[in-house]
Design an enzyme around this catalytic site. Structure first.
Site, PDB file in Angstrom:
ATOM      1  CG  ASP A   1      -1.643   1.245   1.488  1.00 16.11           C
ATOM      2  OD1 ASP A   1      -2.248   1.755   0.531  1.00 16.11           O
ATOM      3  OD2 ASP A   1      -1.611   1.748   2.628  1.00 16.11           O
TER       4      ASP A   1
ATOM      5  CG  ASP B   1      -2.011   7.446   0.214  1.00 15.06           C
ATOM      6  OD1 ASP B   1      -0.940   7.881  -0.246  1.00 15.06           O
ATOM      7  OD2 ASP B   1      -3.111   7.607  -0.350  1.00 15.06           O
TER       8      ASP B   1
END
Length: 295
Positions: free
Chosen positions: A89, A91
């Site tokens: 991922d 963010d």
């Protein structure tokens, strides 16, 4: 994971604490960059770089209610060490910030958008609904995005660059899978040496005058379950025998579906989302922990 409606989130922030890890001192990472924002469907690489600094401090164990998965089992360690591919991922994992929140704050709608982001990441609303609602609050133009990228370079999480280098040295392929936007993620990939074809993310769309016209709904990550779909596509295309997903949110946990990730590692060095962390195969607060296990 859909249905994590009551997921509780503890914000640790840019200056955060880490679980029982005396080996991670204050950390500095410097880089410079500049980006071009183009019209529909095109992105360009950074032309120059700007320096940023991230620092960390230890996290108090007493504040955590689920330490049972902070020590990985032998099976988990074996999977991690044998991974052919690792999907990150972006963010609050690869980067310290939530990109859309930062862009919204720059455009004057930070608080309202951050509230939507929290709901989306806890799994309490469909992702596509939250994404459309957040963008509608500030409708960023191409010029605003360009200006934002020039003035606010991304802040990488401590240790991520070393971890990516170690994985690549072990012939492990690295991917970035994000509900954020390619215009903001391509530069991060360039800094980390990750090919842009290894990015699965959304795309902001602009009209001929640079006005915001929406986002590309054909991207798998534009909707709920999208990260799981992206991971399944990656695995099917390359026939990886062992694939790991690393992230902080409910949409990352979703990737551990049949045909998807074999292992979900929750990285809580920036955001601690209780329900996500509790359901992870391994909970870590420092990328150093993952690096140490590979040595």
């Amino acid at each position: 994971m859909e249905g994590l409606v009551s997921s509780q989130m503890t914000l640790i922030g840019a200056h955060y604490r880490q679980l029982n890890s005396p080996f991670l001192p204050a950390f500095s990472l410097q880089f410079k960059r500049r980006f071009d924002i183009s019209r529909i469907g095109t992105d360009k690489s950074p032309k120059s770089l700007k320096s940023v600094t991230a620092s960390v401090q230890p996290l108090e164990t007493s504040k955590l209610g689920h330490s049972n998965n902070t020590l990985p089992s032998k099976d988990v360690l074996d999977l991690w060490r044998s991974a052919n591919a690792v999907c990150f991922d972006v963010d609050s994992t690869v980067c310290l910030d939530e990109g859309i929140d930062e862009l919204a704050e720059y455009c004057g709608a930070g608080k309202a958008v951050a509230e939507w982001t929290s709901r989306a990441m806890s799994g309490s609303v469909p992702f596509e609904e939250a994404l459309a609602a957040r963008l509608a609050l500030f409708n960023p133009s191409a010029a605003q995005v360009q200006d934002f990228l020039e003035k606010r370079p991304p802040r990488l999480s401590p240790g991520i660059d070393e971890l990516v280098k170690m994985l690549k040295a072990n012939n492990t392929t690295v991917y970035l899978i994000s509900g954020g936007f390619r215009q903001m993620i391509n530069p991060v990939a360039s800094i980390l040496g990750i090919p842009h074809e290894n990015i699965f993310a959304n795309r902001l769309l602009f009209g001929s005058s640079g006005e915001f016209v929406g986002f590309d709904t054909k991207e798998p990550t534009s909707r709920s379950g999208g990260k799981a779909t992206a991971v399944q596509q990656i695995r099917k295309a390359h026939n990886y025998k062992a694939l790991v997903m690393i992230g902080d949110g409910a949409t990352d946990l979703e990737a551990r579906k049949p045909g998807g990730a074999d292992l979900f590692i929750c990285y809580a060095g920036v955001q601690l989302r209780e329900a996500v962390a509790a359901n992870a195969d391994w909970l870590v607060f420092s990328f150093k922990d993952l690096m140490n296990s590979l040595e």
